[in-house]
Motif scaffolding. Structure first.
Motif, mmCIF file in Angstrom:
data_model
loop_
_atom_site.group_PDB
_atom_site.id
_atom_site.type_symbol
_atom_site.label_atom_id
_atom_site.label_comp_id
_atom_site.label_asym_id
_atom_site.label_seq_id
_atom_site.Cartn_x
_atom_site.Cartn_y
_atom_site.Cartn_z
ATOM 1 N N SER A 95 -43.182 -77.138 -22.972
ATOM 2 C CA SER A 95 -41.504 -77.086 -22.187
ATOM 3 C C SER A 95 -40.178 -76.266 -23.094
ATOM 4 O O SER A 95 -39.262 -75.616 -22.735
ATOM 5 N N ALA A 96 -40.764 -75.757 -24.074
ATOM 6 C CA ALA A 96 -39.908 -75.701 -25.085
ATOM 7 C C ALA A 96 -39.651 -73.533 -25.109
ATOM 8 O O ALA A 96 -38.626 -73.864 -25.514
ATOM 9 N N TYR A 97 -40.651 -73.705 -24.374
ATOM 10 C CA TYR A 97 -40.929 -71.997 -24.544
ATOM 11 C C TYR A 97 -39.626 -71.614 -23.664
ATOM 12 O O TYR A 97 -38.991 -70.435 -23.726
ATOM 13 N N ASP A 98 -39.086 -72.464 -22.932
ATOM 14 C CA ASP A 98 -38.118 -72.020 -21.890
ATOM 15 C C ASP A 98 -36.673 -71.579 -22.262
ATOM 16 O O ASP A 98 -36.068 -70.579 -22.642
ATOM 17 N N GLN A 99 -36.785 -72.697 -24.188
ATOM 18 C CA GLN A 99 -35.837 -72.900 -24.500
ATOM 19 C C GLN A 99 -35.190 -71.299 -25.553
ATOM 20 O O GLN A 99 -34.847 -71.516 -25.081
ATOM 21 N N LEU A 100 -36.758 -71.334 -25.711
ATOM 22 C CA LEU A 100 -37.070 -69.880 -27.214
ATOM 23 C C LEU A 100 -36.636 -68.707 -25.595
ATOM 24 O O LEU A 100 -36.086 -68.034 -26.458
ATOM 25 N N VAL A 101 -36.968 -68.269 -24.573
ATOM 26 C CA VAL A 101 -36.611 -67.783 -23.671
ATOM 27 C C VAL A 101 -34.737 -67.580 -23.563
ATOM 28 O O VAL A 101 -34.759 -66.528 -23.824
ATOM 29 N N LYS A 102 -34.320 -68.479 -23.887
ATOM 30 C CA LYS A 102 -32.708 -68.063 -23.068
ATOM 31 C C LYS A 102 -32.179 -67.737 -24.425
ATOM 32 O O LYS A 102 -31.499 -67.269 -24.688
ATOM 33 N N ASP A 103 -32.876 -68.537 -25.651
ATOM 34 C CA ASP A 103 -32.550 -68.269 -27.271
ATOM 35 C C ASP A 103 -32.106 -66.583 -27.545
ATOM 36 O O ASP A 103 -31.796 -66.461 -28.206
ATOM 37 N N TYR A 104 -33.240 -66.577 -27.298
ATOM 38 C CA TYR A 104 -33.989 -65.383 -27.513
ATOM 39 C C TYR A 104 -32.768 -63.651 -27.176
ATOM 40 O O TYR A 104 -32.899 -63.316 -27.655
ATOM 41 N N LEU A 105 -32.613 -64.053 -25.600
ATOM 42 C CA LEU A 105 -32.032 -63.356 -25.121
ATOM 43 C C LEU A 105 -30.629 -64.012 -25.184
ATOM 44 O O LEU A 105 -29.745 -62.893 -25.946
ATOM 45 N N ALA A 106 -29.872 -64.805 -25.521
ATOM 46 C CA ALA A 106 -28.463 -65.009 -26.418
ATOM 47 C C ALA A 106 -27.961 -64.959 -27.541
ATOM 48 O O ALA A 106 -27.012 -64.142 -27.693
ATOM 49 N N LYS A 107 -28.769 -64.656 -28.562
ATOM 50 C CA LYS A 107 -28.949 -64.197 -29.813
ATOM 51 C C LYS A 107 -29.091 -62.550 -30.426
ATOM 52 O O LYS A 107 -29.226 -62.221 -30.977
ATOM 53 N N GLY A 108 -29.037 -61.852 -28.409
ATOM 54 C CA GLY A 108 -29.278 -60.177 -28.495
ATOM 55 C C GLY A 108 -30.761 -60.085 -27.740
ATOM 56 O O GLY A 108 -30.064 -58.718 -27.701
ATOM 57 N N GLY A 109 -31.133 -60.550 -27.138
ATOM 58 C CA GLY A 109 -32.444 -59.798 -26.692
ATOM 59 C C GLY A 109 -31.621 -59.161 -25.325
ATOM 60 O O GLY A 109 -32.019 -58.267 -24.657
ATOM 61 N N GLU A 110 -30.731 -59.830 -24.730
ATOM 62 C CA GLU A 110 -29.682 -59.729 -23.075
ATOM 63 C C GLU A 110 -29.423 -58.311 -23.235
ATOM 64 O O GLU A 110 -29.109 -57.595 -22.351
ATOM 65 N N GLN A 111 -28.582 -58.465 -24.820
ATOM 66 C CA GLN A 111 -27.639 -57.315 -25.074
ATOM 67 C C GLN A 111 -28.157 -55.946 -24.813
ATOM 68 O O GLN A 111 -28.329 -54.879 -25.103
ATOM 69 N N ALA A 112 -29.729 -56.520 -25.621
ATOM 70 C CA ALA A 112 -29.819 -55.383 -25.761
ATOM 71 C C ALA A 112 -30.878 -54.606 -25.246
ATOM 72 O O ALA A 112 -30.949 -53.163 -24.795
ATOM 73 N N ARG A 113 -31.294 -55.380 -23.811
ATOM 74 C CA ARG A 113 -31.633 -55.366 -22.177
ATOM 75 C C ARG A 113 -31.076 -54.168 -22.301
ATOM 76 O O ARG A 113 -30.927 -53.102 -21.052
ATOM 77 N N GLY A 114 -29.606 -55.253 -22.156
ATOM 78 C CA GLY A 114 -28.752 -54.051 -21.290
ATOM 79 C C GLY A 114 -28.366 -52.420 -21.577
ATOM 80 O O GLY A 114 -28.367 -51.493 -20.564
ATOM 81 N N GLU A 115 -28.362 -52.303 -22.945
ATOM 82 C CA GLU A 115 -28.528 -51.103 -23.736
ATOM 83 C C GLU A 115 -29.335 -50.163 -23.317
ATOM 84 O O GLU A 115 -29.141 -48.990 -23.220
ATOM 85 N N PHE A 116 -30.795 -50.890 -23.597
ATOM 86 C CA PHE A 116 -32.012 -49.866 -22.920
ATOM 87 C C PHE A 116 -31.214 -49.141 -21.353
ATOM 88 O O PHE A 116 -32.168 -48.292 -21.669
ATOM 89 N N GLU A 117 -30.817 -50.184 -20.676
ATOM 90 C CA GLU A 117 -31.118 -50.327 -19.616
ATOM 91 C C GLU A 117 -30.044 -48.855 -18.945
ATOM 92 O O GLU A 117 -30.098 -47.535 -17.882
ATOM 93 N N GLU A 118 -28.888 -48.823 -19.675
ATOM 94 C CA GLU A 118 -28.146 -47.961 -19.960
ATOM 95 C C GLU A 118 -28.053 -47.120 -20.261
ATOM 96 O O GLU A 118 -27.940 -45.351 -19.730
ATOM 97 N N ALA A 119 -29.308 -46.570 -21.515
ATOM 98 C CA ALA A 119 -29.941 -45.543 -21.918
ATOM 99 C C ALA A 119 -31.054 -44.706 -20.608
ATOM 100 O O ALA A 119 -30.382 -43.337 -20.547
ATOM 101 N N PHE A 120 -31.112 -45.817 -19.514
ATOM 102 C CA PHE A 120 -32.239 -45.253 -18.708
ATOM 103 C C PHE A 120 -31.560 -44.338 -18.024
ATOM 104 O O PHE A 120 -32.223 -43.240 -17.644
ATOM 105 N N GLN A 121 -30.785 -44.873 -17.750
ATOM 106 C CA GLN A 121 -29.697 -44.436 -16.650
ATOM 107 C C GLN A 121 -28.911 -43.317 -17.091
ATOM 108 O O GLN A 121 -29.493 -41.974 -16.516
ATOM 109 N N LYS A 122 -29.055 -43.226 -18.367
ATOM 110 C CA LYS A 122 -28.668 -41.943 -19.104
ATOM 111 C C LYS A 122 -28.993 -40.620 -18.684
ATOM 112 O O LYS A 122 -29.101 -39.543 -18.443
#
Length: 557
Positions: free
Chosen positions: A527-554
């Protein structure tokens, strides 16, 4: 870049321990951020890419390469190496300075180095190359940046670097677009042999800044003892139909009374590829949605499988915790018969003297190590070794940039050329002699002279060659023939994310690797895997995702 539990994948391709980088470059980063171009998400224009072309200097391979990326294979070294560059490319040029990392002891200086002298003779000019131990290169780079003392050509650190990379490159490095984009690269035919995918990773801020140290696209899926697998009834990896069957096989291969276990160190990367997980990010080309590997059910399944294998006692005790710096220790355990599978990068398989074929044959002639290929109906291979890293040219006049590019083109000369021979084997009669098959064998002097890191100035895709084993060459060629068609394109090569550039192979990979070790070893519940995903996204993963998706739309506009 994804991590292989418990070791950073990139460290396995480098034949050395991991590189760390401090924050000494911070003063320059602030300056670049204030006065330069702010890093931004963007789609990378194909118009910036050089037109790649197969390089043929007249050598006939024993095993043909393919346009999709399978390297050529050679059973013997050419008796008469051919030139891959013309004339003396650096005639009349001022000395070129270059700083590269090295995984070898310090080389002899020019005055005592026959290979160095002969290379400069062919170049028609002087190259002052500084070799920095891999463990110290990050610090060296930071010092050069902070003191504004970068050489004409330098290797970018493999792990980390500056925070605002696009701004750093714009402020400091030569824009290579006018010299290499499209057909302009024809002036540098050895560099033109580098595949387009490798060049994609050299685009920053809408310009081409880097020279790739090209590799074979995928680093492979590790190595296995075919003889032990055959004893357990698996004579062909296609017989392993899914992850459950692999668990059964590993239990059969684990024999504690013989001090032999199924797995040495880690297998998560191989399991993830076999499950069909992405190598970093997955892109839905219809919607432009990016999904990080940890979010996919396939990657989670791979981690659960690794955890089950550990619980079943299939890992050699203590090896899961080993770091990249302990690579030689755990790979030696495999070579000495302690395990049936080990994760390592393909380039090490045929390494002269220390590679798996040569080392294991010397221990026991019945040992039959072979490259592992991901198994199962959903298996993929990752585009994770398309380039070791980029080198960059310091800002200079157009004429000076051309001179440095001429040197880089020399360094990227293909297998079997006179230039390649000097870089890898040195001067015949002094640095190497020929064995009874005509293959180069380094002398004591040669083992020292060839440690100058010329090959990290730039490099075309390497050929497959071994003076020790024709069968080994066939094994590697066969593995690439299977894996290259299975290779899933890396969407991050087409789009840029400043956050991913700065954290993807730094803090995020460390967070991920440490957490997965705890989960697989059972120190934390699944179950700690779920927390890892949250931490990963919170510490940069989610921001990177947004930037990649912004680049795709451009890129769609």
């Amino acid at each position: 870049m994804s991590s292989s539990t418990p070791i950073n994948r990139r460290s396995l391709f480098r034949l050395g321990a991991g590189v760390g980088l401090g924050l000494a470059a911070a003063p320059l980063l602030a300056a670049c951020g204030d006065g330069g171009t702010a890093a931004k998400a963007e789609a990378k224009s194909a118009s910036l890419l050089p037109n790649s072309a197969v390089r043929n200097i007249g050598l006939k391979p024993d095993l043909q390469g393919t346009t999709t990326g399978v390297p050529q294979g050679f059973f013997s070294y050419p008796a008469k190496p051919l030139r891959a560059t013309k004339g003396t490319p650096l005639k009349g040029a001022k000395p070129i300075s270059a700083t590269m990392e090295t995984f070898s002891p310090p080389p002899p200086a020019r005055g005592k180095n026959a290979a160095w002298q002969q290379i400069e003779k062919l170049l028609g000019g002087r190259v002052d190359i500084t070799a920095v131990p891999a463990d110290d290169y990050g610090t060296k780079f930071s010092t050069m940046v902070a003191s504004d003392s970068l050489p004409d050509l330098f290797m970018y650190p493999e792990s980390g670097g500056v925070d605002n990379k696009a701004a750093f490159l714009q402020a400091t490095c030569a824009d290579l677009t006018p010299f290499l984009a499209g057909d302009k690269i024809k002036d540098y035919p050895n560099l033109a042999a580098i595949p387009k995918g490798a060049w994609q990773a050299a685009i920053f801020g809408g310009k081409l800044y880097g020279l790739p140290i090209a590799r074979t696209g995928t680093g492979g899926a590790g190595f296995y003892r075919h003889d032990l697998f055959a004893e357990a009834g698996v004579t062909d990896l296609d017989q392993i139909t899914d992850l459950d069957r692999f668990i059964e096989l590993c239990k059969e291969l684990t024999r504690p009374k013989k001090d032999q276990y199924a797995i040495i160190a880690g297998a998560t990367t191989m399991l993830a590829m076999s499950a069909g997980a992405p190598g970093g990010w997955r892109l839905d080309a219809k919607t432009g949605k990016f999904t990080v590997d940890l979010e996919t059910p396939e990657y989670r399944q791979a981690v659960e499988t690794a955890r089950n294998l550990y619980k079943a006692g299939c890992y050699y005790p203590g090896t899961l915790q080993m770091s990249g710096a302990q690579k030689a220790q755990y790979t030696d355990m495999f070579k000495n018969g302690k395990g049936a599978y080990v994760y390592d990068g393909m380039p090490t398989y045929l390494a002269p003297g220390v590679g798996y074929i040569a080392a294991m044959k010397a221990i026991d002639t019945t040992y039959d190590p072979r490259p592992f290929v991901p198994f199962g109906k959903d298996a993929v291979t990752w585009m994770d070794n398309i380039a070791l890293q980029n080198t960059h040219i310091k800002k200079a006049s157009g004429d000076r940039v051309k001179q440095v590019l001429a040197f880089a083109d020399f360094a990227a000369s293909p297998f079997g050329s006179e230039e390649y021979t000097l870089i890898n084997y040195g001067v015949e009669g002094t640095d190497f002699t020929r064995d009874d098959k005509g293959n180069p064998a380094l002398t004591k002097q040669g083992t020292q002279d060839v440690t100058v890191p010329w090959k990290f100035a730039a490099s075309a895709v390497p050929a497959i060659f071994s003076a020790d084993s024709e069968q080994g060459v066939r094994h590697v060629h066969d593995a690439f023939t299977k894996m290259i068609p299975m290779m899933v394109p890396d969407p991050t090569l087409q789009y840029s994310s400043p956050t991913w550039d700065s954290k993807g192979s730094g803090s995020l990979i460390t967070l991920k690797g440490d957490a997965l070790k705890d989960i697989i070893a059972g120190r934390k519940p699944m179950s700690a895997y779920d927390q890892l995903v949250k931490d990963y996204l919170a510490k940069g993963g989610e921001q990177a995702r947004g930037e990649f998706e912004e680049a795709f739309q451009k890129g769609k506009k």
